[in-house]
Design a protein around this motif. Sequence first.
Motif, PDB file in Angstrom:
ATOM      1  N   PRO A 116       0.760  -1.239   0.158  1.00  0.00           N
ATOM      2  CA  PRO A 116      -0.003  -0.005  -0.039  1.00  0.00           C
ATOM      3  C   PRO A 116       0.781   1.168  -0.073  1.00  0.00           C
ATOM      4  CG  PRO A 116      -0.816  -1.472   1.534  1.00  0.00           C
ATOM      5  CD  PRO A 116       0.343  -2.147   1.194  1.00  0.00           C
ATOM      6  N   ILE A 117       2.003   1.472   0.708  1.00  0.00           N
ATOM      7  CA  ILE A 117       2.779   2.357   0.719  1.00  0.00           C
ATOM      8  C   ILE A 117       3.600   2.732  -0.919  1.00  0.00           C
ATOM      9  CG2 ILE A 117       5.219   3.344   1.496  1.00  0.00           C
ATOM     10  CD1 ILE A 117       4.668   1.741   4.121  1.00  0.00           C
ATOM     11  N   THR A 118       3.775   1.564  -1.077  1.00  0.00           N
ATOM     12  CA  THR A 118       4.510   1.569  -2.771  1.00  0.00           C
ATOM     13  C   THR A 118       3.507   2.211  -3.507  1.00  0.00           C
ATOM     14  OG1 THR A 118       5.731  -0.162  -2.455  1.00  0.00           O
ATOM     15  CG2 THR A 118       5.694   0.307  -4.424  1.00  0.00           C
ATOM     16  N   ILE A 119       2.146   1.786  -3.578  1.00  0.00           N
ATOM     17  CA  ILE A 119       1.107   2.373  -4.334  1.00  0.00           C
ATOM     18  C   ILE A 119       0.754   3.619  -4.222  1.00  0.00           C
ATOM     19  CG2 ILE A 119      -1.455   1.835  -5.146  1.00  0.00           C
ATOM     20  CD1 ILE A 119      -0.770  -1.464  -4.514  1.00  0.00           C
ATOM     21  N   SER A 120       0.504   4.092  -3.090  1.00  0.00           N
ATOM     22  CA  SER A 120       0.043   5.385  -2.969  1.00  0.00           C
ATOM     23  C   SER A 120       1.117   6.311  -3.015  1.00  0.00           C
ATOM     24  CB  SER A 120      -0.278   5.714  -1.346  1.00  0.00           C
ATOM     25  OG  SER A 120       0.790   5.498  -0.286  1.00  0.00           O
ATOM     26  N   ALA A 121       2.583   5.943  -2.791  1.00  0.00           N
ATOM     27  CA  ALA A 121       3.770   6.878  -3.260  1.00  0.00           C
ATOM     28  C   ALA A 121       3.862   7.090  -4.834  1.00  0.00           C
ATOM     29  CB  ALA A 121       4.977   6.338  -2.702  1.00  0.00           C
ATOM     30  N   PHE A 122       3.475   5.949  -5.472  1.00  0.00           N
ATOM     31  CA  PHE A 122       3.395   5.856  -7.021  1.00  0.00           C
ATOM     32  C   PHE A 122       2.306   6.887  -7.433  1.00  0.00           C
ATOM     33  CE2 PHE A 122       1.980   4.222 -11.079  1.00  0.00           C
ATOM     34  CZ  PHE A 122       3.053   4.640 -11.919  1.00  0.00           C
ATOM     35  N   LEU A 123       1.091   6.920  -6.644  1.00  0.00           N
ATOM     36  CA  LEU A 123      -0.151   7.780  -7.228  1.00  0.00           C
ATOM     37  C   LEU A 123       0.260   9.192  -6.901  1.00  0.00           C
ATOM     38  CD1 LEU A 123      -2.943   5.283  -6.031  1.00  0.00           C
ATOM     39  CD2 LEU A 123      -2.462   5.866  -8.442  1.00  0.00           C
ATOM     40  N   ALA A 124       1.054   9.259  -5.820  1.00  0.00           N
ATOM     41  CA  ALA A 124       1.442  10.579  -5.404  1.00  0.00           C
ATOM     42  C   ALA A 124       2.677  11.268  -6.620  1.00  0.00           C
ATOM     43  CB  ALA A 124       2.244  10.601  -4.056  1.00  0.00           C
ATOM     44  N   PHE A 125       3.497  10.258  -6.906  1.00  0.00           N
ATOM     45  CA  PHE A 125       4.544  10.634  -8.016  1.00  0.00           C
ATOM     46  C   PHE A 125       3.761  11.056  -9.276  1.00  0.00           C
ATOM     47  CE2 PHE A 125       6.942   8.473 -11.746  1.00  0.00           C
ATOM     48  CZ  PHE A 125       7.758   9.675 -11.765  1.00  0.00           C
ATOM     49  N   ILE A 126       2.615  10.090  -9.713  1.00  0.00           N
ATOM     50  CA  ILE A 126       2.082  10.528 -11.285  1.00  0.00           C
ATOM     51  C   ILE A 126       1.040  11.686 -11.019  1.00  0.00           C
ATOM     52  CG2 ILE A 126       2.367   8.272 -12.016  1.00  0.00           C
ATOM     53  CD1 ILE A 126      -0.443   7.605 -11.417  1.00  0.00           C
ATOM     54  N   SER A 127       0.792  11.971  -9.914  1.00  0.00           N
ATOM     55  CA  SER A 127      -0.086  13.102  -9.664  1.00  0.00           C
ATOM     56  C   SER A 127       0.681  14.375  -9.277  1.00  0.00           C
ATOM     57  CB  SER A 127      -1.240  12.815  -8.699  1.00  0.00           C
ATOM     58  OG  SER A 127      -0.832  12.644  -7.348  1.00  0.00           O
ATOM     59  N   ALA A 128       2.006  14.484  -9.067  1.00  0.00           N
ATOM     60  CA  ALA A 128       2.758  15.611  -8.765  1.00  0.00           C
ATOM     61  C   ALA A 128       2.847  16.366  -9.806  1.00  0.00           C
ATOM     62  CB  ALA A 128       3.779  14.991  -8.009  1.00  0.00           C
TER      63      ALA A 128
END
Lengths: 128, 136
Positions: A116-128
């Motif tokens: 879950p941390i990896t996925i939420s960090a990835f979603l933060a990356f693509i929405s940054a």
Amino acid sequence: MQYWGLITACLLFITGCIHYFAGGKLVWAPMLDQWQNVKQRKLVKGTLGLIWHGVSVWFVAMTILAIYACFTPQIAQGIYLTLTVMNLAFAVTATLYGKLVYGRFGASPQWLFFWPITISAFLAFISA
Amino acid sequence: MYVKSKWNLAALAIMALTVVAHAFGGGPEIWEPVFASGLNETVRISMGLVWHGLTGLFIVMTALGAVAYFKPDLSAGINLSMVLTNLTFGLLALIYGYVSTGNVWVLPQWILFLPMAIFTFLALKTALKHTLKKGH
């Protein structure tokens, strides 16, 4: 506001607390007990302590980074990419380690935290 | 024009050295006695995950050094994260080594992590110039 970044920060903080409090009681305390009665080099004992406590402090550092990135959009992508791949390393290790070494995924259930941390960090990356 | 920071390459080289030292030096000397010990399974599995997870983390940090070198838009964020991560492990090795053994040389890992923190900080300074220029 970077909501995925804040969610990542919350997940990191919760996992860090579980590592420090629950892990400290269930894993590190028994480890210290046994190791104090065994003749072992200081380097070995010290390094095990270093990696255990290092992971605790690393979670604090990652939580700070995830929050900081929410307020600094100029550099947020780089921070969230770093958090994604760092936690991915642990997610993959946790998933494979229990299965390959002990024959069951449940042997190292920490992957339940790291994915879950990896996925939420990835979603933060693509929405940054 | 973006100037690639050679400090990223220096940090990358030391991190690659750390991977080798951790996996091939620390594996047989530090991890194997734990794996072969009579400690209960939960303890051995959790310590095993921390040990092997850190191997994976160090490999990823080596790769991130290369990304920071080649990708100017990501460089500042990656380098800031690396500064903090390297400082975490470097300072802890220094403090924990001194507190638990009374001697900073018993746990010499800080010799690897603190220079990496300095190199990534120098790379961060270069990357921030690029980011600030782009912002204007």
